[in-house]
Design a protein around this motif. Structure first.
Motif, PDB file in Angstrom:
ATOM      1  N   UNK A  90      46.516   8.348   7.276  1.00 44.83           N
ATOM      2  CA  UNK A  90      47.361   8.270   8.470  1.00 44.83           C
ATOM      3  C   UNK A  90      46.562   8.177   9.758  1.00 44.83           C
ATOM      4  N   UNK A  91      45.308   8.578   9.733  1.00 41.01           N
ATOM      5  CA  UNK A  91      44.510   8.606  10.962  1.00 41.01           C
ATOM      6  C   UNK A  91      43.207   7.845  10.771  1.00 41.01           C
ATOM      7  N   UNK A  92      42.637   7.350  11.864  1.00 35.07           N
ATOM      8  CA  UNK A  92      41.338   6.670  11.769  1.00 35.07           C
ATOM      9  C   UNK A  92      40.245   7.617  11.271  1.00 35.07           C
ATOM     10  N   UNK A  93      40.375   8.895  11.605  1.00 33.60           N
ATOM     11  CA  UNK A  93      39.381   9.870  11.161  1.00 33.60           C
ATOM     12  C   UNK A  93      39.390  10.026   9.641  1.00 33.60           C
ATOM     13  N   UNK A  94      40.570  10.001   9.043  1.00 34.77           N
ATOM     14  CA  UNK A  94      40.668  10.127   7.585  1.00 34.77           C
ATOM     15  C   UNK A  94      39.976   8.971   6.875  1.00 34.77           C
ATOM     16  N   UNK A  95      40.230   7.737   7.336  1.00 33.20           N
ATOM     17  CA  UNK A  95      39.634   6.589   6.655  1.00 33.20           C
ATOM     18  C   UNK A  95      38.136   6.559   6.899  1.00 33.20           C
ATOM     19  N   UNK A  96      37.703   6.985   8.071  1.00 38.70           N
ATOM     20  CA  UNK A  96      36.272   6.962   8.367  1.00 38.70           C
ATOM     21  C   UNK A  96      35.525   7.991   7.516  1.00 38.70           C
ATOM     22  N   UNK A  97      36.121   9.156   7.342  1.00 39.57           N
ATOM     23  CA  UNK A  97      35.509  10.182   6.498  1.00 39.57           C
ATOM     24  C   UNK A  97      35.404   9.673   5.054  1.00 39.57           C
ATOM     25  N   UNK A  98      36.449   9.025   4.588  1.00 38.68           N
ATOM     26  CA  UNK A  98      36.430   8.455   3.244  1.00 38.68           C
ATOM     27  C   UNK A  98      35.359   7.368   3.138  1.00 38.68           C
ATOM     28  N   UNK A  99      35.291   6.501   4.126  1.00 36.64           N
ATOM     29  CA  UNK A  99      34.312   5.411   4.119  1.00 36.64           C
ATOM     30  C   UNK A  99      32.892   5.956   4.078  1.00 36.64           C
TER      31      UNK A  99
END
Length: 147
Positions: A114-123
């Motif tokens: 839901x957030x850019x932070x979530x996808x960045x942490x995953x990446x």
């Protein structure tokens, strides 16, 4: 939810001639999802991060497939959750049937961002890095020496 508080009938309990849509909250008319390429490098995750910077956008993974989910209501959804252009609705709506619709779906995905932070942490956790790249923050400059 207990059976006592359930307000809509189960699909299999509908009486002959009763239409499932008459009991539905029209989940299918409140979003659209588009398949996106599976990210495999940091540049791909940057695009997904950009999607998630936008209001009412999320990304989910179902099986091996990635999707951009845009939470938005169809302009022709009526207050009674029925279609205002039923006779002239788009083909995608015509092809959609109540046989496998989301009437009782819990919306559980393999992954949901839901957030850019979530996808960045995953990446940062899974994306390959180039030589010399690290998941750690840059080393801060040294403090000056005072005399």
């Amino acid at each position: 939810m207990s059976l006592a508080t359930r307000t809509k009938p189960y699909r299999e309990d509908l009486k002959p001639g009763e239409v499932l849509c008459e009991h539905c909250t029209a989940k299918c008319c409140r979003y659209f999802a588009l398949p996106i390429d599976t990210p495999d490098e940091m540049a791909d995750f940057e695009f997904i991060r950009w999607y998630l910077l936008h209001d009412r956008a999320s990304v989910f993974v179902d099986g091996e497939s990635w999707y951009l989910l845009v939470h938005t209501t169809c302009k022709h959804l009526r207050a009674d959750n029925m279609c205002g252009i039923y006779d002239t609705r788009p083909q995608i709506c015509r092809d959609y049937t109540t046989e496998n619709c989301e009437y009782e779906d819990d919306w559980v995905y393999d992954m949901y961002f839901e957030t850019p932070e979530q996808i960045w942490e995953y990446a940062e956790a899974i994306a390959p890095r180039g030589a010399g790249q690290s998941i750690r923050s840059r080393k801060p400059p040294l403090l000056p020496i005072l005399n």
